[in-house]
Scaffold this motif. Sequence first.
Motif, PDB file in Angstrom:
ATOM      1  N   HIS A  12       0.810  -1.211   0.000  1.00  0.00           N
ATOM      2  CA  HIS A  12       0.000   0.000   0.000  1.00  0.00           C
ATOM      3  C   HIS A  12       0.849   1.269   0.000  1.00  0.00           C
ATOM      4  N   LEU A  15       2.049   1.705  -3.589  1.00  0.00           N
ATOM      5  CA  LEU A  15       0.937   2.147  -4.421  1.00  0.00           C
ATOM      6  C   LEU A  15       0.632   3.628  -4.201  1.00  0.00           C
ATOM      7  N   ALA A  16       0.697   4.079  -2.953  1.00  0.00           N
ATOM      8  CA  ALA A  16       0.467   5.494  -2.649  1.00  0.00           C
ATOM      9  C   ALA A  16       1.550   6.367  -3.271  1.00  0.00           C
ATOM     10  N   GLU A  17       2.803   5.914  -3.214  1.00  0.00           N
ATOM     11  CA  GLU A  17       3.901   6.665  -3.812  1.00  0.00           C
ATOM     12  C   GLU A  17       3.755   6.753  -5.327  1.00  0.00           C
ATOM     13  N   GLU A  19       0.952   6.650  -6.968  1.00  0.00           N
ATOM     14  CA  GLU A  19      -0.154   7.571  -7.224  1.00  0.00           C
ATOM     15  C   GLU A  19       0.308   9.024  -7.110  1.00  0.00           C
ATOM     16  N   LEU A  20       1.105   9.334  -6.093  1.00  0.00           N
ATOM     17  CA  LEU A  20       1.622  10.691  -5.925  1.00  0.00           C
ATOM     18  C   LEU A  20       2.532  11.089  -7.084  1.00  0.00           C
ATOM     19  N   GLY A  22       2.337   9.980 -10.091  1.00  0.00           N
ATOM     20  CA  GLY A  22       1.443  10.215 -11.214  1.00  0.00           C
ATOM     21  C   GLY A  22       0.809  11.591 -11.151  1.00  0.00           C
ATOM     22  N   GLU A  23       0.380  11.984  -9.952  1.00  0.00           N
ATOM     23  CA  GLU A  23      -0.206  13.315  -9.783  1.00  0.00           C
ATOM     24  C   GLU A  23       0.804  14.408 -10.119  1.00  0.00           C
TER      25      GLU A  23
END
Length: 56
Positions: A12, A15-17, A19-20, A22-23
């Motif tokens: 998790h 996955l959060a990293e 996503e960040l 990507g942002e």
Amino acid sequence: MAPVGGTAVQDHVALAEIELCGELIIAASAADEDRLSLESIDEVLKVAEERGASAG
């Protein structure tokens, strides 16, 4: 040979990293300037929100 079935492991934090990242890529591609300012990066990463949540 990889096992068949529901043996997928999810990290998790990773996955959060992702996503960040990507942002940040989306924000950088939409930016008018060559680089994002530190303030823009903080806004994308919601740094102020995190600081407020951890303080309260």
